[in-house]
Design a protein around this motif. Sequence first.
Motif, PDB file in Angstrom:
ATOM      1  N   ASN A   1       0.830  -1.207   0.000  1.00  0.00           N
ATOM      2  CA  ASN A   1       0.000   0.000   0.000  1.00  0.00           C
ATOM      3  C   ASN A   1       0.864   1.256   0.000  1.00  0.00           C
ATOM      4  OD1 ASN A   1      -2.570   1.179  -0.134  1.00  0.00           O
ATOM      5  ND2 ASN A   1      -2.589   1.556   2.072  1.00  0.00           N
ATOM      6  N   ASP A   2       1.851   1.280  -0.871  1.00  0.00           N
ATOM      7  CA  ASP A   2       2.771   2.416  -0.971  1.00  0.00           C
ATOM      8  C   ASP A   2       2.092   3.523  -1.768  1.00  0.00           C
ATOM      9  OD1 ASP A   2       4.827   4.199  -1.230  1.00  0.00           O
ATOM     10  OD2 ASP A   2       6.303   2.751  -1.934  1.00  0.00           O
ATOM     11  N   ARG A   3       1.501   4.491  -1.077  1.00  0.00           N
ATOM     12  CA  ARG A   3       0.846   5.624  -1.723  1.00  0.00           C
ATOM     13  C   ARG A   3       1.874   6.728  -1.909  1.00  0.00           C
ATOM     14  NH1 ARG A   3      -4.475   5.813  -1.471  1.00  0.00           N
ATOM     15  NH2 ARG A   3      -4.149   7.015  -3.374  1.00  0.00           N
ATOM     16  N   TYR A   4       2.034   7.191  -3.108  1.00  0.00           N
ATOM     17  CA  TYR A   4       3.043   8.214  -3.376  1.00  0.00           C
ATOM     18  C   TYR A   4       2.595   9.075  -4.545  1.00  0.00           C
ATOM     19  CZ  TYR A   4       4.360   5.067  -7.167  1.00  0.00           C
ATOM     20  OH  TYR A   4       4.331   4.279  -8.282  1.00  0.00           O
ATOM     21  N   PHE A   5       3.148  10.286  -4.633  1.00  0.00           N
ATOM     22  CA  PHE A   5       2.869  11.173  -5.748  1.00  0.00           C
ATOM     23  C   PHE A   5       3.676  10.723  -6.966  1.00  0.00           C
ATOM     24  CE2 PHE A   5       1.294  14.193  -2.544  1.00  0.00           C
ATOM     25  CZ  PHE A   5       0.173  14.677  -3.195  1.00  0.00           C
ATOM     26  N   ILE A   6       2.982  10.453  -8.054  1.00  0.00           N
ATOM     27  CA  ILE A   6       3.670  10.175  -9.305  1.00  0.00           C
ATOM     28  C   ILE A   6       4.216  11.478  -9.883  1.00  0.00           C
ATOM     29  CG2 ILE A   6       3.385   9.299 -11.661  1.00  0.00           C
ATOM     30  CD1 ILE A   6       1.174   7.486 -10.572  1.00  0.00           C
ATOM     31  N   THR A   7       3.413  12.534  -9.862  1.00  0.00           N
ATOM     32  CA  THR A   7       3.879  13.877 -10.205  1.00  0.00           C
ATOM     33  C   THR A   7       3.416  14.820  -9.099  1.00  0.00           C
ATOM     34  OG1 THR A   7       1.895  14.412 -11.477  1.00  0.00           O
ATOM     35  CG2 THR A   7       3.725  13.423 -12.673  1.00  0.00           C
ATOM     36  N   TYR A   8       4.198  15.863  -8.861  1.00  0.00           N
ATOM     37  CA  TYR A   8       3.899  16.777  -7.769  1.00  0.00           C
ATOM     38  C   TYR A   8       4.304  18.187  -8.173  1.00  0.00           C
ATOM     39  CZ  TYR A   8       3.892  18.854  -3.088  1.00  0.00           C
ATOM     40  OH  TYR A   8       3.643  19.654  -1.996  1.00  0.00           O
ATOM     41  N   LEU A   9       3.305  19.070  -8.288  1.00  0.00           N
ATOM     42  CA  LEU A   9       3.536  20.471  -8.630  1.00  0.00           C
ATOM     43  C   LEU A   9       4.390  20.632  -9.874  1.00  0.00           C
ATOM     44  CD1 LEU A   9       4.044  22.216  -5.163  1.00  0.00           C
ATOM     45  CD2 LEU A   9       1.975  22.053  -6.537  1.00  0.00           C
ATOM     46  N   ASN A  10       4.052  19.864 -10.918  1.00  0.00           N
ATOM     47  CA  ASN A  10       4.756  20.084 -12.188  1.00  0.00           C
ATOM     48  C   ASN A  10       3.730  20.346 -13.284  1.00  0.00           C
ATOM     49  OD1 ASN A  10       3.709  17.639 -13.044  1.00  0.00           O
ATOM     50  ND2 ASN A  10       5.682  16.638 -13.303  1.00  0.00           N
ATOM     51  N   ALA A  11       4.179  20.377 -14.539  1.00  0.00           N
ATOM     52  CA  ALA A  11       3.305  20.753 -15.643  1.00  0.00           C
ATOM     53  C   ALA A  11       2.145  19.785 -15.829  1.00  0.00           C
ATOM     54  CB  ALA A  11       4.116  20.856 -16.939  1.00  0.00           C
ATOM     55  N   GLN A  12       2.269  18.573 -15.312  1.00  0.00           N
ATOM     56  CA  GLN A  12       1.201  17.592 -15.452  1.00  0.00           C
ATOM     57  C   GLN A  12       0.191  17.667 -14.308  1.00  0.00           C
ATOM     58  OE1 GLN A  12       1.474  15.892 -18.314  1.00  0.00           O
ATOM     59  NE2 GLN A  12       3.391  16.971 -18.633  1.00  0.00           N
ATOM     60  N   GLY A  13       0.402  18.560 -13.347  1.00  0.00           N
ATOM     61  CA  GLY A  13      -0.460  18.588 -12.181  1.00  0.00           C
ATOM     62  C   GLY A  13      -0.037  17.532 -11.173  1.00  0.00           C
ATOM     63  N   ASN A  14      -0.862  17.324 -10.161  1.00  0.00           N
ATOM     64  CA  ASN A  14      -0.576  16.328  -9.128  1.00  0.00           C
ATOM     65  C   ASN A  14      -1.289  15.016  -9.457  1.00  0.00           C
ATOM     66  OD1 ASN A  14       0.724  18.426  -7.874  1.00  0.00           O
ATOM     67  ND2 ASN A  14      -0.839  18.735  -6.307  1.00  0.00           N
ATOM     68  N   HIS A  15      -0.575  13.905  -9.317  1.00  0.00           N
ATOM     69  CA  HIS A  15      -1.164  12.591  -9.570  1.00  0.00           C
ATOM     70  C   HIS A  15      -0.625  11.619  -8.527  1.00  0.00           C
ATOM     71  CE1 HIS A  15      -2.920  13.576 -13.531  1.00  0.00           C
ATOM     72  NE2 HIS A  15      -1.895  14.410 -13.607  1.00  0.00           N
ATOM     73  N   VAL A  16      -1.534  10.798  -7.979  1.00  0.00           N
ATOM     74  CA  VAL A  16      -1.205   9.902  -6.879  1.00  0.00           C
ATOM     75  C   VAL A  16      -1.355   8.458  -7.333  1.00  0.00           C
ATOM     76  CG1 VAL A  16      -1.818   9.227  -4.521  1.00  0.00           C
ATOM     77  CG2 VAL A  16      -1.971  11.610  -5.214  1.00  0.00           C
ATOM     78  N   SER A  17      -0.467   7.608  -6.860  1.00  0.00           N
ATOM     79  CA  SER A  17      -0.494   6.197  -7.234  1.00  0.00           C
ATOM     80  C   SER A  17      -1.707   5.494  -6.627  1.00  0.00           C
ATOM     81  CB  SER A  17       0.780   5.496  -6.757  1.00  0.00           C
ATOM     82  OG  SER A  17       0.786   5.419  -5.340  1.00  0.00           O
ATOM     83  N   GLN A  18      -2.032   4.377  -7.222  1.00  0.00           N
ATOM     84  CA  GLN A  18      -3.136   3.561  -6.721  1.00  0.00           C
ATOM     85  C   GLN A  18      -2.701   2.789  -5.482  1.00  0.00           C
ATOM     86  OE1 GLN A  18      -5.851   1.397  -9.517  1.00  0.00           O
ATOM     87  NE2 GLN A  18      -4.816  -0.374  -8.672  1.00  0.00           N
ATOM     88  N   GLY A  19      -3.591   2.675  -4.496  1.00  0.00           N
ATOM     89  CA  GLY A  19      -3.281   1.929  -3.289  1.00  0.00           C
ATOM     90  C   GLY A  19      -3.456   0.431  -3.486  1.00  0.00           C
ATOM     91  N   ARG A  20      -3.468  -0.296  -2.381  1.00  0.00           N
ATOM     92  CA  ARG A  20      -3.597  -1.750  -2.437  1.00  0.00           C
ATOM     93  C   ARG A  20      -4.954  -2.145  -2.994  1.00  0.00           C
ATOM     94  NH1 ARG A  20      -3.471  -2.748   2.673  1.00  0.00           N
ATOM     95  NH2 ARG A  20      -1.204  -2.896   2.851  1.00  0.00           N
ATOM     96  N   THR A  21      -4.954  -3.112  -3.911  1.00  0.00           N
ATOM     97  CA  THR A  21      -6.204  -3.602  -4.490  1.00  0.00           C
ATOM     98  C   THR A  21      -6.186  -5.129  -4.527  1.00  0.00           C
ATOM     99  OG1 THR A  21      -5.368  -3.535  -6.765  1.00  0.00           O
ATOM    100  CG2 THR A  21      -6.476  -1.567  -5.940  1.00  0.00           C
ATOM    101  N   LEU A  22      -7.365  -5.712  -4.410  1.00  0.00           N
ATOM    102  CA  LEU A  22      -7.540  -7.156  -4.499  1.00  0.00           C
ATOM    103  C   LEU A  22      -8.545  -7.449  -5.587  1.00  0.00           C
ATOM    104  CD1 LEU A  22      -7.123 -10.054  -3.419  1.00  0.00           C
ATOM    105  CD2 LEU A  22      -8.998  -9.612  -1.810  1.00  0.00           C
ATOM    106  N   GLU A  23      -8.223  -8.425  -6.437  1.00  0.00           N
ATOM    107  CA  GLU A  23      -9.099  -8.770  -7.548  1.00  0.00           C
ATOM    108  C   GLU A  23      -9.223 -10.280  -7.656  1.00  0.00           C
ATOM    109  OE1 GLU A  23      -9.498  -7.897 -12.384  1.00  0.00           O
ATOM    110  OE2 GLU A  23      -7.792  -7.151 -11.218  1.00  0.00           O
ATOM    111  N   ALA A  24     -10.420 -10.748  -7.954  1.00  0.00           N
ATOM    112  CA  ALA A  24     -10.677 -12.170  -8.185  1.00  0.00           C
ATOM    113  C   ALA A  24     -11.205 -12.337  -9.597  1.00  0.00           C
ATOM    114  CB  ALA A  24     -11.667 -12.723  -7.167  1.00  0.00           C
ATOM    115  N   GLU A  25     -10.718 -13.362 -10.290  1.00  0.00           N
ATOM    116  CA  GLU A  25     -11.099 -13.584 -11.678  1.00  0.00           C
ATOM    117  C   GLU A  25     -11.360 -15.069 -11.911  1.00  0.00           C
ATOM    118  OE1 GLU A  25      -9.246 -12.959 -16.213  1.00  0.00           O
ATOM    119  OE2 GLU A  25      -8.077 -12.439 -14.420  1.00  0.00           O
ATOM    120  N   LEU A  26     -12.411 -15.366 -12.632  1.00  0.00           N
ATOM    121  CA  LEU A  26     -12.710 -16.734 -13.040  1.00  0.00           C
ATOM    122  C   LEU A  26     -12.500 -16.831 -14.549  1.00  0.00           C
ATOM    123  CD1 LEU A  26     -13.786 -19.585 -12.395  1.00  0.00           C
ATOM    124  CD2 LEU A  26     -16.093 -18.702 -12.893  1.00  0.00           C
ATOM    125  N   ARG A  27     -11.633 -17.765 -14.971  1.00  0.00           N
ATOM    126  CA  ARG A  27     -11.348 -17.964 -16.383  1.00  0.00           C
ATOM    127  C   ARG A  27     -11.881 -19.318 -16.842  1.00  0.00           C
ATOM    128  NH1 ARG A  27      -4.964 -16.056 -17.020  1.00  0.00           N
ATOM    129  NH2 ARG A  27      -5.213 -13.981 -16.049  1.00  0.00           N
TER     130      ARG A  27
END
Length: 794
Positions: free
Chosen positions: A761-787
């Motif tokens: 769950n490493d939450r961090y800024f991907i960009t911070y106060l630059n030309a792209q604006g502020n963007h934050v990484s995705q936190g911990r996620t769990l997914e289940a899939e049936l194939r």
Amino acid sequence: MRMILKDMRTILKLALASACLLLSPALGLAQGVAVLEGTVVDSGKPVAGIAVRAAGNNAQASVVSDRNGRFVFTTLLPGSYVLSAINRDRRASIGVVLPAGGTNVTIDFGLKTIGSVFTRVARPSIRGSGTDLTLTPGLLAHSVAATTFPNLLLQLPGSARGANGVVHINGDHGDIAYVVDGMPVPQELNRIVGNEFDLSDAAFVDVIQGAYPAQYGGKFASVLEVSTREGAPAAGYSASLSSGSIGEDAASVGYHDQIGKANFVLSLRGSETARGLDPPDLGSPVHDDASDTNEFLRVTLPATQTDYFNFDAGNSRQTFQIPNDVAGGEPLRTDDNETQSDSFASLNYHHALSAGASLSLGLSYKRSRIRDFGDPANDFTYGEALYAASGGSPDDCANALTRNNFGPATCAYSLNGDRLASDYGTLASYAAQTKNHAVRAGVYYDATLVDKTYAVTLQPGNFLAPIYSPAMPGSAYTVVDNAPNVGHTESAYVQDTWKIDSNYELQYGLREDAFQLFSTQFSDGASQLSPRVKLTRFLGSRASVYAYYGRFFTPFSFENVSPGAAQLLNLPNQPSVAAFDLKPQRDSDYELGGHLALGGGDLGLRVMQKNAGDLIDDTQVGVTALHQDINYQLGRIATQTAYFQHALARDGRFYVSMNHTYSVNKGCETQLLAPCFGSPSDWTPADHEQRWGANAGVLRNGASGGWFSADAEYGSGLSSAGCASTVAVCKYTPHTVFDAEQGIRLTATSTLVLRLQNVLNDRYFITYLNAQGNHVSQGRTLEAELRLDGPPGR
């Protein structure tokens, strides 16, 4: 001397054949075919006159071994194949993976049948660059990273995260070239979100990261040779259903069969999520729903034992809500949105001219549309919050100081835009293989039409309102640009790979690129002749060293703001209409590298120095979602990479890479969109520079059909304008991300997949106060899939 004269005569003959092709009316670019060669043996002795059949990747081809037992296929695309050698009373088969760089195999009658296409992984080619790699069907099906193209790209050596799915590779801006079933995929629109191609349609990806031969052009961060999903002579199906902890739901279905002699595969996929883009807030994202639908069809029709037609058609549509920066003061009511749709179709004909020679002809069509829906009423009503989100005060626009006696400055923008690009391409390519030479030649033509309507609304009290709306000086004003752009692109190349002897190989070639671009307010064009040369010294069957030099030519995007609209958006800093001054990027690339055998694996090394003139970057139009190309006068990119790959049983693998990147720019020179006030007079880090990065991962496939895969990614962070240092060399922010996936085989036709991403769950800024604006990484996620997969699908 006699051998040298013979080699020179061969080169002259092949060069003449290439020249005839280049002068023909058919236009194209040799991108796709790979050489599959080998020897048929029995008890170690070559066997002549044996019929060898290659089947797979929706294609079939047959040849006969010569007196030395040697055979060669020259019309196959990269992918997975079953090779069968057949005589009157015996049959031997072997499953192989054919990368874009080609491969050499031995079929031994004494071994009879050897495995299937999923049990043999090709070693990294020691003829490629030090960091090339091959992603086989088994890897793409079972790797935890193989959920989207951005996730997959993040596991490549030298990759760095950017905002909204953008991935920067080898210190470059993110210029990644895609080749799908041998056809290049053009990208004329400036996009910051979404994928043009769905990874679920890919069955095989050959990643070329450096030492590019003359056949490749356009973009040089990395080249992805994608082979799409394979069918089979008998009917089969696949389906999946998944759900995740961030409100993500997805479903897919695929079917393949044979009608007459034609193999086809059809797939449909749809997904939705509550987390579409990287939000600016560390908390829960607001207004961030997204959806994605994708349809794909591939049909392959054999014409003869060696010739075939291949048809691809794909379509995707994505919707995005632009997340609100609530922490920065943006109101909840703001609801800007964006949609993207892409359609791509291609038709190829692969024809064997003779033993070792082939001709490929192709046509392609690409249609891309991006629509932006702004919300000026809310954007401008609630305290100029868009400007506040980028570091200002809510009252900065209303209280802005008078500039040049023109009145308040322009602070906030709202975009309503409709951008449509249509590309019509045609290609021809020629390949010839002899004992000591592999010659390729090709030509290419693409016609582009970019219809665009930008409607950029400036907030009330802006600089332009008193001039253009004197009766309502406090009103909003909309800048409109609806001038279409028409472009033409031409390329031609010829190259030869000369096996001088068992120790040395020389690859050399020339490439010519040109383009012309026209609109109502400008016309432009440029061209370049680019030499490429690479000398490889082989140190046995598993080791090599090489030196490479190449010239590269990268045109700017054909979607551009017109000079008149650019002036209005930049007043008062740009008081007159600027000339159209965008320039193509021209690079000199120097590279050293090689491969070393390390235990049962391969250690690839690559050191690259790229010196760029008129380096292409991009910038936002105000705080809209519209990006446009700009130029820096100079760019310097240097990377040093070590990449270890080790094949495991049943198409598994272990890998680890370490990379250091230095990417700097100097002297902004584009006046069209940004008047370059405060441009750097010395070298400054690019906003996508990540000095240190590392990746590692493992895939272990079980005998019962289950698997376990895990990936790890470390990055030292991107450059940020929020750094305290005046030269902005600090990084924001370092991060370590772990992902893991477990596949559990339930029945012969069903599998349960559990996927955990960002375990720490490493939450961090991907960009911070630059030309792209502020963007934050995705936190911990769990997914289940049936194939589900029905026999006899592959």
